[in-house]
Design an enzyme around this catalytic site. Structure first.
Site, mmCIF file in Angstrom:
data_model
loop_
_atom_site.group_PDB
_atom_site.id
_atom_site.type_symbol
_atom_site.label_atom_id
_atom_site.label_comp_id
_atom_site.label_asym_id
_atom_site.label_seq_id
_atom_site.Cartn_x
_atom_site.Cartn_y
_atom_site.Cartn_z
ATOM 1 N N SER A 279 103.902 34.419 -13.881
ATOM 2 C CA SER A 279 103.528 34.803 -15.329
ATOM 3 C C SER A 279 102.115 35.261 -15.851
ATOM 4 O O SER A 279 101.753 36.093 -16.481
ATOM 5 C CB SER A 279 103.999 33.481 -15.896
ATOM 6 N N GLY B 70 128.237 30.107 -11.185
ATOM 7 C CA GLY B 70 127.474 29.160 -11.566
ATOM 8 C C GLY B 70 127.431 28.619 -13.065
ATOM 9 O O GLY B 70 127.927 29.566 -13.732
ATOM 10 N N ALA B 71 127.120 27.466 -13.094
ATOM 11 C CA ALA B 71 127.183 27.006 -14.513
ATOM 12 C C ALA B 71 125.911 25.897 -14.754
ATOM 13 O O ALA B 71 126.149 24.810 -15.552
ATOM 14 C CB ALA B 71 128.363 26.308 -14.715
ATOM 15 N N SER C 65 103.838 30.781 -9.625
ATOM 16 C CA SER C 65 104.209 31.622 -10.720
ATOM 17 C C SER C 65 103.556 32.805 -11.135
ATOM 18 O O SER C 65 102.235 33.282 -10.913
ATOM 19 C CB SER C 65 103.832 30.699 -12.044
ATOM 20 N N ASN D 69 111.840 27.532 -23.099
ATOM 21 C CA ASN D 69 110.977 27.943 -22.104
ATOM 22 C C ASN D 69 109.898 28.815 -22.812
ATOM 23 O O ASN D 69 108.949 29.237 -22.046
ATOM 24 C CB ASN D 69 111.673 28.969 -21.280
ATOM 25 N N LEU E 171 120.373 36.652 -10.701
ATOM 26 C CA LEU E 171 119.180 36.029 -11.293
ATOM 27 C C LEU E 171 118.069 35.922 -10.365
ATOM 28 O O LEU E 171 116.895 35.761 -10.769
ATOM 29 C CB LEU E 171 119.559 34.883 -11.935
ATOM 30 N N ASP F 75 115.200 33.040 -22.115
ATOM 31 C CA ASP F 75 115.888 33.749 -20.902
ATOM 32 C C ASP F 75 117.258 34.224 -20.965
ATOM 33 O O ASP F 75 117.403 35.202 -20.475
ATOM 34 C CB ASP F 75 116.222 32.213 -20.261
ATOM 35 N N GLY G 47 121.603 25.264 -15.595
ATOM 36 C CA GLY G 47 120.563 25.687 -16.603
ATOM 37 C C GLY G 47 120.640 27.366 -16.996
ATOM 38 O O GLY G 47 120.921 27.593 -18.373
ATOM 39 N N LYS H 246 111.580 21.995 -18.987
ATOM 40 C CA LYS H 246 112.308 22.740 -20.162
ATOM 41 C C LYS H 246 113.212 21.875 -20.930
ATOM 42 O O LYS H 246 113.058 22.246 -22.324
ATOM 43 C CB LYS H 246 113.200 23.718 -19.538
HETATM 44 P P1 NAP Z 1 120.651 24.625 -11.826
HETATM 45 O O1 NAP Z 1 120.374 24.323 -13.167
HETATM 46 O O2 NAP Z 1 119.886 23.830 -10.746
HETATM 47 O O3 NAP Z 1 122.091 25.264 -11.476
HETATM 48 C C1 NAP Z 1 122.315 25.794 -10.053
HETATM 49 C C2 NAP Z 1 123.357 26.359 -10.057
HETATM 50 O O4 NAP Z 1 123.875 26.826 -8.688
HETATM 51 C C3 NAP Z 1 124.897 25.338 -10.343
HETATM 52 O O5 NAP Z 1 125.826 25.915 -10.933
HETATM 53 C C4 NAP Z 1 125.182 24.884 -8.894
HETATM 54 O O6 NAP Z 1 126.551 24.509 -8.787
HETATM 55 C C5 NAP Z 1 124.993 26.184 -8.088
HETATM 56 N N1 NAP Z 1 124.848 26.028 -7.041
HETATM 57 C C6 NAP Z 1 123.711 25.585 -5.977
HETATM 58 N N2 NAP Z 1 123.554 25.473 -4.972
HETATM 59 C C7 NAP Z 1 125.029 25.969 -4.517
HETATM 60 C C8 NAP Z 1 125.610 26.137 -3.168
HETATM 61 N N3 NAP Z 1 125.191 25.989 -2.137
HETATM 62 N N4 NAP Z 1 126.970 26.725 -3.232
HETATM 63 C C9 NAP Z 1 127.504 27.034 -4.471
HETATM 64 N N5 NAP Z 1 126.845 26.904 -5.752
HETATM 65 C C10 NAP Z 1 125.668 26.249 -5.887
HETATM 66 O O7 NAP Z 1 119.484 25.986 -11.650
HETATM 67 P P2 NAP Z 1 119.032 27.110 -12.703
HETATM 68 O O8 NAP Z 1 118.192 26.606 -13.365
HETATM 69 O O9 NAP Z 1 120.364 27.353 -13.292
HETATM 70 O O10 NAP Z 1 118.581 28.514 -11.618
HETATM 71 C C11 NAP Z 1 119.573 29.140 -10.785
HETATM 72 C C12 NAP Z 1 118.756 30.390 -10.225
HETATM 73 O O11 NAP Z 1 118.431 31.298 -11.476
HETATM 74 C C13 NAP Z 1 117.727 29.820 -9.408
HETATM 75 O O12 NAP Z 1 117.655 30.651 -8.307
HETATM 76 C C14 NAP Z 1 116.563 30.319 -10.226
HETATM 77 O O13 NAP Z 1 115.386 30.777 -9.590
HETATM 78 C C15 NAP Z 1 117.334 31.578 -11.213
HETATM 79 N N6 NAP Z 1 116.517 32.046 -12.313
HETATM 80 C C16 NAP Z 1 116.127 33.090 -12.437
HETATM 81 C C17 NAP Z 1 115.491 33.473 -13.744
HETATM 82 C C18 NAP Z 1 114.897 34.963 -13.840
HETATM 83 O O14 NAP Z 1 113.917 35.121 -14.587
HETATM 84 N N7 NAP Z 1 115.392 36.221 -12.990
HETATM 85 C C19 NAP Z 1 115.370 32.674 -14.802
HETATM 86 C C20 NAP Z 1 116.137 31.586 -14.475
HETATM 87 C C21 NAP Z 1 116.516 30.916 -13.192
HETATM 88 P P3 NAP Z 1 126.908 22.878 -9.088
HETATM 89 O O15 NAP Z 1 127.173 22.854 -10.773
HETATM 90 O O16 NAP Z 1 128.334 22.717 -8.254
HETATM 91 O O17 NAP Z 1 125.572 21.941 -8.515
#
Ligand code: NAP
Length: 288
Positions: A27, A139-140, A25, A97, A231, A112, A142, A76
């Site tokens: 943070s 994407g859909a 982290s 968060n 993201l 977030d 969290g 979370k």
């Molecule tokens: P999550 O809840 O596990 O959701 C993952 C998403 O990615 C789902 O929509 C999933 O689709 C899709 N996905 C995963 N692998 C895939 C693939 N090979 N092909 C197509 N779609 C795929 O994860 P999350 O918490 O939303 O986090 C998503 C990303 O955001 C991570 O990389 C995280 O590090 C980043 N993030 C960044 C910040 C920031 O501060 N910049 C904050 C939060 C998160 P399905 O529904 O079909 O499985």
């Protein structure tokens, strides 16, 4: 503004992040730089909390009078069971968060989504107005959920959510659609959409070590002047963002969301404006 270096002493108020894993982290580096810059006698550390220990860790926040904590994967959602109050931001996102300790009462927030929107407005075109924009989220999960609701509150012209699992896109679009026009589609439908103003990758596709993966081909729906956002911030410039630059699109980096979600948390804790530039510089230095 103070640059006085405040070392921990008998009056230091503790803050931290609960996660598992948590040693990666950024943070602590970011928040301690902010506290120093603000001249606040506080310290922020990373705490590896196993799921079975979450209730005990939340009780420690009460017992040790922490000012607050951030919460990351995998806590979370589960932490909502142990708090006294859940703010609307966390209720809508379905996740917390940031926890604020207000005189022993623990209140859960989600920064977030609002952090993402603040970063988008601050770091792309000056004077960006979202209300006339068509926005595509890939994407859909969290993160998409928080971002989609925060964007919907800006009253955009339309939001399109495209996800590998189409049903999840449709479900999220139905909920977001109560606030702003929103459609849910599958990734294979992306070839049929018209040009969008802003395209956001909210999936983990392209994240290290899979840096050669693309969530979709941005040439299908972006061109010169579009904003293309990610993201993912490890690497800082993903393949998706490089492809966007080649199209003449404006890049918006994932690091901005991380900085601003932290800034919003800090503002909940202190009631003061966060030193965003100092926070960013501290994180960038630690990534170098
Ligand atoms: P999550 O809840 O596990 O959701 C993952 C998403 O990615 C789902 O929509 C999933 O689709 C899709 N996905 C995963 N692998 C895939 C693939 N090979 N092909 C197509 N779609 C795929 O994860 P999350 O918490 O939303 O986090 C998503 C990303 O955001 C991570 O990389 C995280 O590090 C980043 N993030 C960044 C910040 C920031 O501060 N910049 C904050 C939060 C998160 P399905 O529904 O079909 O499985």
């Amino acid at each position: 503004m103070s640059t006085e270096h405040v070392l921990p002493d008998s009056n230091t108020v503790m803050y931290g992040v609960f996660g598992d894993p948590v040693r990666h982290s950024k943070s602590p580096v970011m928040m301690n730089a902010a506290f120093r810059e603000m001249g606040i006698n506080a310290a922020y550390a990373a705490f590896q909390v196993a799921p079975a220990q979450l209730a005990a860790a939340v009780n420690a926040v009460r017992a040790l009078k922490f000012g607050g904590v951030n919460v990351t994967i995998p806590h979370k959602v589960a932490i909502m069971n142990y708090l006294d109050e859940i703010d609307d931001s966390a209720q809508t996102a379905g996740a917390v968060n940031t926890v604020v300790n207000r005189d022993g009462r623990l209140i859960g927030f989600n920064t977030d989504g609002i952090g993402y929107v603040r970063s988008l407005l601050a770091e792309t075109n000056a004077g960006l107005e979202l209300h006339s924009k068509t926005i595509l989220l890939i994407g859909a999960g969290g993160a998409a959920r928080g971002v989609a609701f925060a964007l919907a509150h800006e009253r955009p012209k339309r939001i399109i959510i495209a996800n590998r699992t189409r049903e999840k896109a449709a479900q999220l679009a139905a909920e977001v659609g109560r606030i702003a026009p929103c459609d849910g589609i599958g990734l294979t439908d992306l070839a049929d959409i018209n040009r969008v103003d802003i395209a956001i990758n909210t999936t983990s596709v392209g994240m290290s070590p899979h840096v050669d993966d693309l969530p979709a081909d941005p040439a299908l729906f972006c061109g010169p002047g579009s904003i293309v956002s990610d993201l993912v911030y490890n690497p800082l410039e993903t393949k998706w963002l490089r492809a966007a630059k080649e199209l003449g699109a404006v890049q918006h980096f994932g690091l901005g969301m991380f900085i601003y979600q932290g800034a919003c948390a800090l503002e909940h804790w202190t009631g003061r404006q966060a030193p965003v530039d100092t926070m960013r510089a501290a994180v960038v230095r630690s990534l170098a």
